[in-house]
Scaffold this motif. Sequence first.
Motif, mmCIF file in Angstrom:
data_model
loop_
_atom_site.group_PDB
_atom_site.id
_atom_site.type_symbol
_atom_site.label_atom_id
_atom_site.label_comp_id
_atom_site.label_asym_id
_atom_site.label_seq_id
_atom_site.Cartn_x
_atom_site.Cartn_y
_atom_site.Cartn_z
ATOM 1 N N UNK A 85 0.841 -1.205 0.000
ATOM 2 C CA UNK A 85 0.000 0.000 0.000
ATOM 3 C C UNK A 85 0.875 1.254 0.000
ATOM 4 N N UNK A 86 1.924 1.239 0.806
ATOM 5 C CA UNK A 86 2.814 2.391 0.889
ATOM 6 C C UNK A 86 3.541 2.612 -0.435
ATOM 7 N N UNK A 87 4.037 1.527 -1.041
ATOM 8 C CA UNK A 87 4.758 1.641 -2.308
ATOM 9 C C UNK A 87 3.825 2.099 -3.434
ATOM 10 N N UNK B 222 15.057 0.060 -4.568
ATOM 11 C CA UNK B 222 14.748 -0.925 -3.527
ATOM 12 C C UNK B 222 14.623 -0.228 -2.185
ATOM 13 N N UNK B 223 13.646 -0.656 -1.408
ATOM 14 C CA UNK B 223 13.459 -0.103 -0.075
ATOM 15 C C UNK B 223 13.775 -1.171 0.947
ATOM 16 N N UNK B 224 14.143 -0.746 2.139
ATOM 17 C CA UNK B 224 14.402 -1.698 3.205
ATOM 18 C C UNK B 224 13.098 -2.297 3.701
ATOM 19 N N UNK B 225 13.162 -3.515 4.177
ATOM 20 C CA UNK B 225 11.976 -4.172 4.722
ATOM 21 C C UNK B 225 11.806 -3.736 6.155
ATOM 22 N N UNK B 226 10.583 -3.392 6.520
ATOM 23 C CA UNK B 226 10.295 -2.966 7.883
ATOM 24 C C UNK B 226 10.037 -4.164 8.778
ATOM 25 N N UNK B 227 10.522 -4.093 10.000
ATOM 26 C CA UNK B 227 10.211 -5.085 11.032
ATOM 27 C C UNK B 227 10.547 -6.509 10.612
ATOM 28 N N UNK B 228 11.603 -6.673 9.853
ATOM 29 C CA UNK B 228 11.956 -8.027 9.417
ATOM 30 C C UNK B 228 13.472 -8.176 9.429
ATOM 31 N N UNK B 229 13.960 -9.380 9.731
ATOM 32 C CA UNK B 229 15.399 -9.609 9.664
ATOM 33 C C UNK B 229 15.862 -9.582 8.213
ATOM 34 N N UNK B 230 17.127 -9.330 8.013
ATOM 35 C CA UNK B 230 17.667 -9.286 6.656
ATOM 36 C C UNK B 230 17.559 -10.656 6.011
#
Length: 154
Positions: free
Chosen positions: A64-66, A120-128
């Motif tokens: 939704x944000x993207x 590319x955006x970083x993933x929120x609330x998730x480990x790499x």
Amino acid sequence: MSNATPITVVGNVTRDPEIKFTPSGVAVARLSIAATPRKFDKATNKWIDGETTFWACTAWRSLAEHVTESLRKGDRVIASGTVTTQRWTDKDSNEPRERMVLDLDDVGPSLLWADATVTRTGRRNAPAADGPWDNFGTPDAARPQTPTDDNPPF
């Protein structure tokens, strides 16, 4: 939904996507996509437009944000998701109503008549992780994400 049938729609965004947040802070975006089939008529040697289908679409969480950051009215997109039926009773006439909605799993610009640059955006609330899948084989869009505060993410 394990038994849901995925579909792909190619068309144009009919209005700028709008984002809202649920009381628990989950982002949801609404947009509409118009898909018009075309076919070549050999008798007239011309392309003919078919009847336009308008798809009400929803996107959740990071998608939704993207969507709201990336897409605008008139953009040609390729969208995939599952069709659900929303049912309600009209407040004025007390008549039952329903509409079909495409719950988006993924959406992006069509490159048929456009160029795009991917950021590319970083993933929120998730480990790499090394790709769009987490360590348990769950796609990002299907994994629940918990907001860290009540502020919008951008």
